[in-house]
Enzyme design. Sequence first.
Site, mmCIF file in Angstrom:
data_model
loop_
_atom_site.group_PDB
_atom_site.id
_atom_site.type_symbol
_atom_site.label_atom_id
_atom_site.label_comp_id
_atom_site.label_asym_id
_atom_site.label_seq_id
_atom_site.Cartn_x
_atom_site.Cartn_y
_atom_site.Cartn_z
ATOM 1 N N ARG A 198 0.737 -1.257 0.140
ATOM 2 C CA ARG A 198 -0.013 0.045 -0.083
ATOM 3 C C ARG A 198 0.800 1.374 -0.199
ATOM 4 O O ARG A 198 0.187 2.347 -0.263
ATOM 5 C CB ARG A 198 -0.810 -0.048 1.141
ATOM 6 C CG ARG A 198 -2.389 -0.709 0.870
ATOM 7 C CD ARG A 198 -3.021 -0.710 2.193
ATOM 8 N NE ARG A 198 -2.572 -1.445 3.198
ATOM 9 C CZ ARG A 198 -3.184 -1.468 4.616
ATOM 10 N NH1 ARG A 198 -4.055 -0.321 4.775
ATOM 11 N NH2 ARG A 198 -2.670 -2.165 5.320
ATOM 12 N N GLY A 235 -6.067 -8.186 14.093
ATOM 13 C CA GLY A 235 -6.417 -9.537 14.896
ATOM 14 C C GLY A 235 -7.085 -9.183 16.169
ATOM 15 O O GLY A 235 -6.689 -8.255 16.950
ATOM 16 N N TYR A 292 37.831 28.467 -8.201
ATOM 17 C CA TYR A 292 37.644 27.102 -9.106
ATOM 18 C C TYR A 292 38.257 27.560 -10.490
ATOM 19 O O TYR A 292 37.764 28.379 -11.195
ATOM 20 C CB TYR A 292 36.187 26.612 -9.091
ATOM 21 C CG TYR A 292 36.100 25.103 -9.853
ATOM 22 C CD1 TYR A 292 36.961 24.295 -9.434
ATOM 23 C CD2 TYR A 292 34.888 25.187 -10.652
ATOM 24 C CE1 TYR A 292 36.770 22.875 -10.020
ATOM 25 C CE2 TYR A 292 35.062 23.874 -11.228
ATOM 26 C CZ TYR A 292 35.666 22.888 -11.037
ATOM 27 O OH TYR A 292 35.658 21.774 -11.495
HETATM 28 C C1 UD1 Z 1 -0.624 -8.650 11.874
HETATM 29 C C2 UD1 Z 1 -1.092 -9.466 13.209
HETATM 30 C C3 UD1 Z 1 -2.319 -8.966 13.482
HETATM 31 C C4 UD1 Z 1 -2.054 -7.561 14.187
HETATM 32 C C5 UD1 Z 1 -1.491 -6.581 13.202
HETATM 33 C C6 UD1 Z 1 -1.045 -5.480 13.788
HETATM 34 C C7 UD1 Z 1 -0.474 -11.774 12.250
HETATM 35 C C8 UD1 Z 1 -0.907 -13.040 11.608
HETATM 36 N N1 UD1 Z 1 -1.322 -10.768 12.123
HETATM 37 O O1 UD1 Z 1 -1.451 -8.462 11.008
HETATM 38 O O2 UD1 Z 1 -3.232 -9.776 14.389
HETATM 39 O O3 UD1 Z 1 -3.405 -7.043 14.477
HETATM 40 O O4 UD1 Z 1 -0.148 -7.460 12.725
HETATM 41 O O5 UD1 Z 1 -0.377 -4.643 12.922
HETATM 42 O O6 UD1 Z 1 0.774 -11.803 12.633
HETATM 43 N N2 UD1 Z 1 6.011 -9.871 7.763
HETATM 44 C C9 UD1 Z 1 7.371 -10.349 7.257
HETATM 45 N N3 UD1 Z 1 6.925 -11.658 6.615
HETATM 46 C C10 UD1 Z 1 5.694 -11.981 6.182
HETATM 47 C C11 UD1 Z 1 4.809 -11.281 6.683
HETATM 48 C C12 UD1 Z 1 4.830 -10.090 7.140
HETATM 49 O O7 UD1 Z 1 8.327 -10.300 7.717
HETATM 50 O O8 UD1 Z 1 5.759 -13.043 5.603
HETATM 51 C C13 UD1 Z 1 6.252 -8.626 8.498
HETATM 52 C C14 UD1 Z 1 5.794 -7.454 7.988
HETATM 53 O O9 UD1 Z 1 6.898 -6.655 6.754
HETATM 54 C C15 UD1 Z 1 5.370 -6.364 8.979
HETATM 55 C C16 UD1 Z 1 5.050 -7.296 9.884
HETATM 56 O O10 UD1 Z 1 5.495 -8.753 9.801
HETATM 57 O O11 UD1 Z 1 6.440 -5.590 9.468
HETATM 58 C C17 UD1 Z 1 3.411 -7.506 10.072
HETATM 59 O O12 UD1 Z 1 2.975 -7.771 8.721
HETATM 60 P P1 UD1 Z 1 1.494 -7.587 8.028
HETATM 61 O O13 UD1 Z 1 1.187 -8.207 6.910
HETATM 62 O O14 UD1 Z 1 1.554 -6.035 8.255
HETATM 63 O O15 UD1 Z 1 0.617 -8.161 9.304
HETATM 64 P P2 UD1 Z 1 -0.765 -7.734 9.590
HETATM 65 O O16 UD1 Z 1 -1.818 -8.751 8.473
HETATM 66 O O17 UD1 Z 1 -1.052 -6.316 9.442
#
Ligand code: UD1
Length: 473
Positions: A26, A148, A404
Amino acid sequence: MRVVLDSGEQDMALDIVIMAAGKGTRMKSDRPKVLHELAGRSLLEHVLHTAGEVAADRVVVVTGHGAEQVESSVRAPNLQFVRQSPQLGTGHAVQQAAPQLHNDGITLILNGDTPLIQAATLRALVDACAGDKLALLTVTLPDATGYGRILRRAAADGTSTVQAIVEHKDATPEQRAITEVYTGAMAAPTALLKAWLARLDNRNAQGEYYLTDVVAFAVTDGVPVVAAQPKRASEVLGVNSPQQLAELERLCQRDQAEALMSAGVRLADPARLDVRGHLQCGVDVGIDVNCVFEGAVSLGHRVRVGANCVIRNAVIGDDAVIHPYTHIDGDTLGVTVGRGSLIGPYARLRPGAVLGAEVHIGNFVEVKNSTLADGAKANHLAYLGDATVGERVNFGAGSITANYDGAKKHRTEIGADVHVGSNCVLVAPVTIGDGATIGAGSTITRQAPAGQLTVVRGRQVSLPTWKRPVKPG
Ligand code: UD1
Ligand code: CA
């Protein structure tokens, strides 16, 4: 370093995992999300800085999208990187880090895109874990869409215990009505965490390995799950879009402005100040609207900064006045402005400008890599580059150092009490002796002796019989 828990009974390793592999779709940017800047530092640098305040044994950053760029952008003690490719969810991200974590300790898991989280909050979360519980950082939000949700079971005594986290996309309408959400930060006993990670699957709405599923495992295993809250809900705001980044920037700037005002700094308008780095202020400093401070800037006692100034990597002495629209950029060399100096309006000080006390630099004057001794003045339309300027020199309007030659930079040495008239060119390398006067309009290519008038220009002539041409007809 080992963590001594509040109980004082245990002494265990503390490791921190920062998840930073996600793409940040996004943001609609080619730059990895965690490298976008907030108050002059990347999101990841903010999180690492705060992580540094809790003195972990190991900080493991999980990278994936733009991994090389992310890894080369930050440095911190005890820092290491693990790669996650492809990115199969937050649980999968922590699985990649698991081999690096001390079995006998606590692991604190953070999101790389939550830059405002405070060290006190992290410590409280580690304390709540206490080495034998799963501690979640939660907040209550009026609109919990996307987060979550925390599922609790009420006990007879009116308390409730956490049972699970359900992701928004997997939640039933009743569950979506829950306003307590998981922030993305948790602290877990590392050995238990590793066992839970091994049990994750991806049978859910997004086909991802959810870290949040460990909560239900803890409950099944009879491990207590506790929830802690940050002091302010804004601490856990994440950055997912340019809009959210801008919102957090304002929050961050407002906090910095508050801190400056609490220290006695007078800000004309706290909403119109931007500090992108560190600003240190003496007593009775006043800052007008729309000023931007970058890198390390120090303002001495009673310094006044006019409206619309941009100041980067500079030290401004006591009682100096920086008039409106002045641009000071010390870059890597720095800029020093001496006590009681007057700079601007519309002045430009570049790297290596070192000004003594009571120096005056006026409108449209540029100073670069030059030393100006006490009382020197260049009040209008001038350029001083690679020059050494003595005490009380008066450098006239429109005069410049030609430093210069197209290949090399050369220095101009101007002694004390020199007067350089208007519209002069001092062709470097050249030396002007103490007390010399340079006549207006001179192009100086050789040494000008001390105490004498040196002037280089055509003699003025008037032609009494000359007639201006007239158009025929
Ligand atoms: C996650 C939580 C959700 C919480 C929210 C808060 C999970 C399944 N859900 O959701 O419960 O309310 O954060 O912001 O954990 N990332 C990785 N590798 C991946 C996926 C994500 O490194 O494969 C990192 C992203 O870069 C980010 C963080 O993990 O920094 C969170 O990932 P994001 O996809 O934003 O999680 P949410 O769906 O927001
Ligand atoms: Ca997120």
